[in-house]
Design a protein around this motif. Sequence first.
Motif, PDB file in Angstrom:
ATOM      1  N   TRP A 105      -4.371   1.720   7.640  1.00  0.00           N
ATOM      2  CA  TRP A 105      -3.512   0.789   8.357  1.00  0.00           C
ATOM      3  C   TRP A 105      -4.258   0.291   9.592  1.00  0.00           C
ATOM      4  O   TRP A 105      -4.848   1.080  10.330  1.00  0.00           O
ATOM      5  N   SER A 110      -0.770  -7.366   8.543  1.00  0.00           N
ATOM      6  CA  SER A 110       0.377  -7.164   7.666  1.00  0.00           C
ATOM      7  C   SER A 110      -0.121  -6.929   6.248  1.00  0.00           C
ATOM      8  O   SER A 110      -1.253  -7.274   5.909  1.00  0.00           O
ATOM      9  N   TYR A 111       0.753  -6.347   5.419  1.00  0.00           N
ATOM     10  CA  TYR A 111       0.332  -5.873   4.111  1.00  0.00           C
ATOM     11  C   TYR A 111       1.341  -6.238   3.029  1.00  0.00           C
ATOM     12  O   TYR A 111       2.529  -6.391   3.306  1.00  0.00           O
ATOM     13  N   ALA A 112       0.833  -6.335   1.811  1.00  0.00           N
ATOM     14  CA  ALA A 112       1.682  -6.500   0.639  1.00  0.00           C
ATOM     15  C   ALA A 112       1.074  -5.683  -0.488  1.00  0.00           C
ATOM     16  O   ALA A 112      -0.150  -5.618  -0.640  1.00  0.00           O
ATOM     17  N   ASP A 150       6.085  -4.420  -3.039  1.00  0.00           N
ATOM     18  CA  ASP A 150       6.483  -3.923  -1.727  1.00  0.00           C
ATOM     19  C   ASP A 150       5.892  -4.834  -0.670  1.00  0.00           C
ATOM     20  O   ASP A 150       4.690  -4.834  -0.435  1.00  0.00           O
ATOM     21  N   ASN A 151       6.731  -5.639  -0.049  1.00  0.00           N
ATOM     22  CA  ASN A 151       6.262  -6.637   0.906  1.00  0.00           C
ATOM     23  C   ASN A 151       6.318  -6.088   2.324  1.00  0.00           C
ATOM     24  O   ASN A 151       7.382  -6.000   2.927  1.00  0.00           O
ATOM     25  N   HIS A 152       5.167  -5.738   2.847  1.00  0.00           N
ATOM     26  CA  HIS A 152       5.080  -5.305   4.243  1.00  0.00           C
ATOM     27  C   HIS A 152       4.720  -6.467   5.152  1.00  0.00           C
ATOM     28  O   HIS A 152       4.326  -6.284   6.292  1.00  0.00           O
ATOM     29  N   VAL A 155       4.929  -7.027   9.205  1.00  0.00           N
ATOM     30  CA  VAL A 155       4.963  -5.735   9.896  1.00  0.00           C
ATOM     31  C   VAL A 155       3.553  -5.398  10.362  1.00  0.00           C
ATOM     32  O   VAL A 155       2.657  -5.208   9.558  1.00  0.00           O
ATOM     33  N   HIS A 157       1.171  -2.918  11.468  1.00  0.00           N
ATOM     34  CA  HIS A 157       1.050  -1.457  11.455  1.00  0.00           C
ATOM     35  C   HIS A 157      -0.031  -0.980  12.417  1.00  0.00           C
ATOM     36  O   HIS A 157      -1.114  -1.533  12.494  1.00  0.00           O
ATOM     37  N   THR A 163       3.647   3.702   7.621  1.00  0.00           N
ATOM     38  CA  THR A 163       4.584   4.385   6.739  1.00  0.00           C
ATOM     39  C   THR A 163       3.996   4.523   5.345  1.00  0.00           C
ATOM     40  O   THR A 163       3.188   3.703   4.908  1.00  0.00           O
ATOM     41  N   VAL A 165       3.952   4.141   1.446  1.00  0.00           N
ATOM     42  CA  VAL A 165       4.509   3.128   0.555  1.00  0.00           C
ATOM     43  C   VAL A 165       5.194   3.816  -0.621  1.00  0.00           C
ATOM     44  O   VAL A 165       4.577   4.617  -1.328  1.00  0.00           O
TER      45      VAL A 165
END
Length: 285
Positions: A105, A110-112, A150-152, A155, A157, A163, A165
Amino acid sequence: MKRTFIAVLTIAAAVACNKSEVIEIAPQNAISFDAPFIENATKAIDPSYTIYTINAFKVYGTMTNAANEVANIFNAVEVSKTTSTNVGTSANGSWGYADTYTQYWVSGNSYAFAAVAGTNGVTVNTDGNGMPSTIIYDADKQTDLLYAYDNHGGVAHSSTSATTVAFNFDHLLSKAKFTFTNGYPEGFTVTVTNVAITNAHAAGTYTIGGTWAPDTTADPATETVDFGAVVASTATAVTEAVAIPATEGTNVYSSNYERLLIPANYTALAIKYSYYVTSKENLVV
Protein backbone atom coordinates in the motif's frame (compact mmCIF):
# COMPACT_ATOMS: atom_id res chain seq x y z
CA MET A 1 -52.64 -49.81 -7.70
CA LYS A 2 -51.51 -46.21 -8.08
CA ARG A 3 -48.02 -45.90 -9.47
CA THR A 4 -46.41 -42.52 -9.94
CA PHE A 5 -42.98 -41.13 -10.69
CA ILE A 6 -42.12 -37.47 -10.49
CA ALA A 7 -39.15 -35.68 -12.13
CA VAL A 8 -38.55 -32.06 -11.18
CA LEU A 9 -36.93 -30.25 -13.35
CA THR A 10 -19.15 -19.53 -6.81
CA ILE A 11 10.89 -0.14 -1.76
CA ALA A 12 13.74 -1.28 -1.93
CA ALA A 13 15.95 1.81 -1.61
CA ALA A 14 19.47 1.52 -3.03
CA VAL A 15 21.84 4.31 -2.02
CA ALA A 16 25.30 4.57 -3.51
CA CYS A 17 27.71 6.80 -1.59
CA ASN A 18 31.19 6.81 -0.15
CA LYS A 19 30.14 6.97 3.47
CA SER A 20 27.78 5.16 5.77
CA GLU A 21 24.44 6.75 6.46
CA VAL A 22 21.44 5.78 8.50
CA ILE A 23 18.25 6.04 6.44
CA GLU A 24 14.82 5.74 7.97
CA ILE A 25 12.17 4.17 5.76
CA ALA A 26 8.57 4.35 6.86
CA PRO A 27 7.12 0.89 7.49
CA GLN A 28 4.98 -0.50 4.71
CA ASN A 29 2.20 -3.02 4.77
CA ALA A 30 2.02 -5.65 2.08
CA ILE A 31 -1.29 -5.89 0.28
CA SER A 32 -2.98 -9.04 1.55
CA PHE A 33 -6.16 -10.94 0.75
CA ASP A 34 -8.67 -12.51 3.07
CA ALA A 35 -10.90 -15.54 2.71
CA PRO A 36 -13.49 -14.96 -0.02
CA PHE A 37 -17.22 -14.71 0.47
CA ILE A 38 -19.42 -16.39 -2.13
CA GLU A 39 -22.96 -15.29 -2.81
CA ASN A 40 -25.73 -17.89 -2.58
CA ALA A 41 -23.53 -20.34 -0.74
CA THR A 42 -26.53 -22.29 0.53
CA LYS A 43 -27.60 -22.96 -3.06
CA ALA A 44 -24.13 -23.78 -4.34
CA ILE A 45 -23.85 -27.55 -4.27
CA ASP A 46 -20.92 -29.43 -5.80
CA PRO A 47 -19.60 -28.86 -8.46
CA SER A 48 -20.15 -25.21 -7.51
CA TYR A 49 -17.67 -23.45 -5.22
CA THR A 50 -18.63 -22.55 -1.67
CA ILE A 51 -16.63 -20.73 0.99
CA TYR A 52 -15.69 -24.19 2.27
CA THR A 53 -14.59 -25.82 -0.97
CA ILE A 54 -12.80 -23.01 -2.80
CA ASN A 55 -9.01 -23.26 -2.43
CA ALA A 56 -7.61 -20.61 -4.78
CA PHE A 57 -8.42 -17.68 -7.04
CA LYS A 58 -6.45 -15.34 -9.31
CA VAL A 59 -6.12 -11.64 -8.59
CA TYR A 60 -5.78 -8.68 -10.94
CA GLY A 61 -5.10 -5.19 -9.62
CA THR A 62 -4.22 -1.61 -10.46
CA MET A 63 -2.75 1.33 -8.53
CA THR A 64 -3.56 4.94 -9.50
CA ASN A 65 -1.50 7.93 -8.31
CA ALA A 66 -2.50 11.57 -7.78
CA ALA A 67 -1.69 12.36 -11.43
CA ASN A 68 -4.26 9.73 -12.47
CA GLU A 69 -1.55 7.45 -13.83
CA VAL A 70 -2.51 3.79 -13.65
CA ALA A 71 -0.10 0.91 -13.09
CA ASN A 72 -0.88 -2.79 -13.05
CA ILE A 73 0.31 -4.42 -9.80
CA PHE A 74 -1.32 -7.87 -9.94
CA ASN A 75 -1.73 -9.90 -13.12
CA ALA A 76 -3.41 -13.26 -12.52
CA VAL A 77 -1.50 -13.76 -9.26
CA GLU A 78 -2.74 -16.85 -7.48
CA VAL A 79 -4.04 -16.40 -3.96
CA SER A 80 -4.46 -19.73 -2.21
CA LYS A 81 -5.55 -21.16 1.08
CA THR A 82 -2.95 -21.77 3.83
CA THR A 83 -0.22 -19.83 1.99
CA SER A 84 2.34 -18.53 4.50
CA THR A 85 3.37 -15.25 2.86
CA ASN A 86 1.37 -12.00 2.61
CA VAL A 87 -1.45 -13.63 4.48
CA GLY A 88 -4.93 -12.54 5.46
CA THR A 89 -6.78 -14.60 8.03
CA SER A 90 -10.42 -15.14 8.93
CA ALA A 91 -12.76 -17.75 10.27
CA ASN A 92 -12.46 -19.54 6.92
CA GLY A 93 -8.70 -19.98 7.05
CA SER A 94 -5.53 -18.19 6.01
CA TRP A 95 -5.06 -16.98 2.44
CA GLY A 96 -2.01 -15.52 0.75
CA TYR A 97 0.22 -15.30 -2.30
CA ALA A 98 3.92 -15.89 -2.99
CA ASP A 99 6.27 -13.13 -1.83
CA THR A 100 7.66 -12.92 -5.39
CA TYR A 101 4.58 -10.88 -6.26
CA THR A 102 4.53 -8.70 -3.15
CA GLN A 103 2.93 -5.28 -3.53
CA TYR A 104 2.58 -2.59 -0.84
CA TRP A 105 0.00 0.00 0.00
CA VAL A 106 1.35 3.43 -0.96
CA SER A 107 0.00 6.55 0.74
CA GLY A 108 -1.87 8.84 -1.63
CA ASN A 109 -2.60 6.16 -4.23
CA SER A 110 -5.91 4.42 -4.94
CA TYR A 111 -6.49 0.80 -5.87
CA ALA A 112 -8.85 -1.52 -7.69
CA PHE A 113 -8.85 -5.32 -7.61
CA ALA A 114 -10.62 -8.10 -9.49
CA ALA A 115 -10.55 -11.84 -8.96
CA VAL A 116 -11.52 -14.91 -10.98
CA ALA A 117 -12.04 -18.38 -9.53
CA GLY A 118 -12.15 -21.29 -11.93
CA THR A 119 -9.25 -22.17 -14.20
CA ASN A 120 -10.06 -25.41 -16.02
CA GLY A 121 -11.62 -24.39 -19.32
CA VAL A 122 -11.47 -20.70 -18.40
CA THR A 123 -9.55 -18.04 -20.37
CA VAL A 124 -9.35 -14.48 -19.01
CA ASN A 125 -8.66 -11.61 -21.41
CA THR A 126 -7.48 -8.27 -19.98
CA ASP A 127 -7.74 -4.61 -20.96
CA GLY A 128 -4.94 -2.05 -21.32
CA ASN A 129 -4.55 -1.82 -17.54
CA GLY A 130 -4.33 -5.57 -17.07
CA MET A 131 -7.81 -5.93 -15.60
CA PRO A 132 -10.26 -8.63 -16.79
CA SER A 133 -12.33 -7.56 -19.79
CA THR A 134 -13.82 -10.83 -21.04
CA ILE A 135 -13.86 -14.43 -19.85
CA ILE A 136 -14.13 -17.35 -22.28
CA TYR A 137 -15.67 -20.49 -20.82
CA ASP A 138 -15.65 -24.11 -22.04
CA ALA A 139 -18.81 -25.70 -20.63
CA ASP A 140 -17.50 -29.21 -21.23
CA LYS A 141 -15.02 -28.77 -18.34
CA GLN A 142 -17.83 -28.30 -15.79
CA THR A 143 -15.70 -25.91 -13.72
CA ASP A 144 -17.52 -23.36 -11.60
CA LEU A 145 -16.78 -19.76 -12.57
CA LEU A 146 -16.76 -16.90 -10.06
CA TYR A 147 -15.93 -13.21 -10.43
CA ALA A 148 -15.41 -10.43 -7.91
CA TYR A 149 -14.50 -6.73 -8.09
CA ASP A 150 -13.24 -4.65 -5.19
CA ASN A 151 -13.04 -0.94 -5.93
CA HIS A 152 -10.69 0.87 -3.58
CA GLY A 153 -10.73 3.86 -5.89
CA GLY A 154 -10.59 7.17 -4.10
CA VAL A 155 -9.16 5.65 -0.94
CA ALA A 156 -5.65 6.91 -0.26
CA HIS A 157 -3.98 4.10 1.66
CA SER A 158 -1.09 4.69 4.00
CA SER A 159 1.02 2.10 5.77
CA THR A 160 -1.05 2.57 8.90
CA SER A 161 -4.53 2.51 7.38
CA ALA A 162 -4.25 -0.30 4.81
CA THR A 163 -6.96 -2.93 4.91
CA THR A 164 -6.99 -6.57 3.85
CA VAL A 165 -8.90 -7.14 0.63
CA ALA A 166 -11.83 -9.53 1.02
CA PHE A 167 -13.56 -10.44 -2.23
CA ASN A 168 -17.29 -11.00 -2.51
CA PHE A 169 -17.69 -13.46 -5.37
CA ASP A 170 -20.70 -13.93 -7.64
CA HIS A 171 -21.46 -17.08 -9.62
CA LEU A 172 -21.39 -16.37 -13.37
CA LEU A 173 -22.95 -19.64 -14.53
CA SER A 174 -26.41 -21.12 -14.49
CA LYS A 175 -27.15 -24.46 -12.92
CA ALA A 176 -29.50 -27.27 -13.85
CA LYS A 177 -30.54 -29.73 -11.19
CA PHE A 178 -32.73 -32.83 -11.27
CA THR A 179 -34.62 -34.18 -8.29
CA PHE A 180 -36.31 -37.55 -8.73
CA THR A 181 -38.97 -38.85 -6.38
CA ASN A 182 -40.11 -42.46 -6.09
CA GLY A 183 -43.88 -42.25 -5.80
CA TYR A 184 -44.48 -45.97 -6.20
CA PRO A 185 -46.13 -47.92 -3.38
CA GLU A 186 -44.22 -49.85 -0.76
CA GLY A 187 -41.86 -52.50 -2.09
CA PHE A 188 -41.16 -50.98 -5.51
CA THR A 189 -37.61 -49.97 -6.43
CA VAL A 190 -37.01 -47.25 -9.01
CA THR A 191 -33.70 -46.74 -10.83
CA VAL A 192 -32.96 -43.74 -13.04
CA THR A 193 -30.10 -43.82 -15.59
CA ASN A 194 -28.77 -41.85 -18.57
CA VAL A 195 -29.87 -38.48 -17.16
CA ALA A 196 -28.84 -35.80 -19.66
CA ILE A 197 -29.57 -32.41 -21.19
CA THR A 198 -29.05 -32.03 -24.92
CA ASN A 199 -28.50 -28.92 -27.07
CA ALA A 200 -26.70 -26.97 -24.33
CA HIS A 201 -24.22 -24.30 -25.39
CA ALA A 202 -20.69 -25.72 -25.49
CA ALA A 203 -18.82 -22.43 -25.04
CA GLY A 204 -19.42 -18.76 -24.44
CA THR A 205 -17.88 -15.39 -23.56
CA TYR A 206 -18.74 -13.23 -20.58
CA THR A 207 -18.10 -9.49 -20.84
CA ILE A 208 -17.20 -8.03 -17.46
CA GLY A 209 -20.10 -6.00 -16.17
CA GLY A 210 -22.20 -7.12 -19.10
CA THR A 211 -23.75 -10.30 -20.42
CA TRP A 212 -23.00 -13.76 -21.74
CA ALA A 213 -22.67 -14.41 -25.48
CA PRO A 214 -22.77 -18.10 -26.47
CA ASP A 215 -20.18 -19.07 -29.07
CA THR A 216 -22.29 -20.23 -31.99
CA THR A 217 -19.19 -20.81 -34.13
CA ALA A 218 -17.65 -23.37 -31.79
CA ASP A 219 -17.23 -26.91 -33.09
CA PRO A 220 -19.41 -28.36 -31.77
CA ALA A 221 -21.61 -25.39 -30.85
CA THR A 222 -23.80 -27.51 -28.61
CA GLU A 223 -23.20 -30.50 -26.38
CA THR A 224 -24.90 -33.10 -24.23
CA VAL A 225 -24.55 -32.50 -20.52
CA ASP A 226 -24.41 -35.85 -18.76
CA PHE A 227 -25.79 -36.05 -15.22
CA GLY A 228 -24.99 -39.72 -14.71
CA ALA A 229 -27.16 -42.29 -12.94
CA VAL A 230 -29.31 -41.98 -9.84
CA VAL A 231 -28.98 -44.45 -6.99
CA ALA A 232 -31.91 -46.82 -6.81
CA SER A 233 -34.59 -46.01 -4.26
CA THR A 234 -37.12 -48.30 -2.63
CA ALA A 235 -40.41 -47.01 -1.29
CA THR A 236 -41.14 -48.19 2.26
CA ALA A 237 -44.18 -48.45 4.48
CA VAL A 238 -42.94 -45.51 6.53
CA THR A 239 -42.70 -43.16 3.58
CA GLU A 240 -44.15 -44.19 0.27
CA ALA A 241 -42.54 -41.23 -1.51
CA VAL A 242 -38.76 -41.54 -1.21
CA ALA A 243 -36.87 -38.53 -2.55
CA ILE A 244 -33.80 -39.14 -4.67
CA PRO A 245 -31.34 -37.77 -3.75
CA ALA A 246 -31.68 -37.44 0.00
CA THR A 247 -31.38 -34.09 1.74
CA GLU A 248 -28.22 -32.08 1.19
CA GLY A 249 -25.38 -33.11 3.45
CA THR A 250 -26.21 -36.82 3.72
CA ASN A 251 -24.12 -39.57 2.20
CA VAL A 252 -26.79 -40.29 -0.41
CA TYR A 253 -26.53 -36.81 -1.88
CA SER A 254 -24.47 -36.73 -5.06
CA SER A 255 -23.16 -34.10 -7.45
CA ASN A 256 -24.48 -36.27 -10.27
CA TYR A 257 -27.78 -34.47 -10.00
CA GLU A 258 -26.63 -31.00 -11.05
CA ARG A 259 -24.54 -29.53 -13.83
CA LEU A 260 -23.38 -26.05 -14.88
CA LEU A 261 -24.65 -24.29 -17.99
CA ILE A 262 -23.77 -21.08 -19.83
CA PRO A 263 -26.56 -18.55 -19.09
CA ALA A 264 -28.53 -18.00 -22.29
CA ASN A 265 -31.94 -18.08 -23.87
CA TYR A 266 -32.19 -21.73 -24.88
CA THR A 267 -35.56 -21.43 -26.62
CA ALA A 268 -34.07 -21.34 -30.11
CA LEU A 269 -31.92 -24.41 -29.41
CA ALA A 270 -34.88 -26.46 -28.25
CA ILE A 271 -32.96 -27.70 -25.25
CA LYS A 272 -34.16 -31.10 -24.08
CA TYR A 273 -33.69 -33.35 -21.11
CA SER A 274 -33.92 -37.12 -21.02
CA TYR A 275 -33.61 -40.06 -18.64
CA TYR A 276 -34.45 -43.76 -18.40
CA VAL A 277 -36.57 -45.11 -15.57
CA THR A 278 -36.94 -48.74 -14.53
CA SER A 279 -39.03 -50.06 -11.70
CA LYS A 280 -39.46 -53.43 -10.11
CA GLU A 281 -41.48 -54.89 -7.30
CA ASN A 282 -39.43 -56.52 -4.55
CA LEU A 283 -41.35 -59.76 -4.02
CA VAL A 284 -41.06 -61.50 -0.67
CA VAL A 285 -40.91 -65.27 -1.09
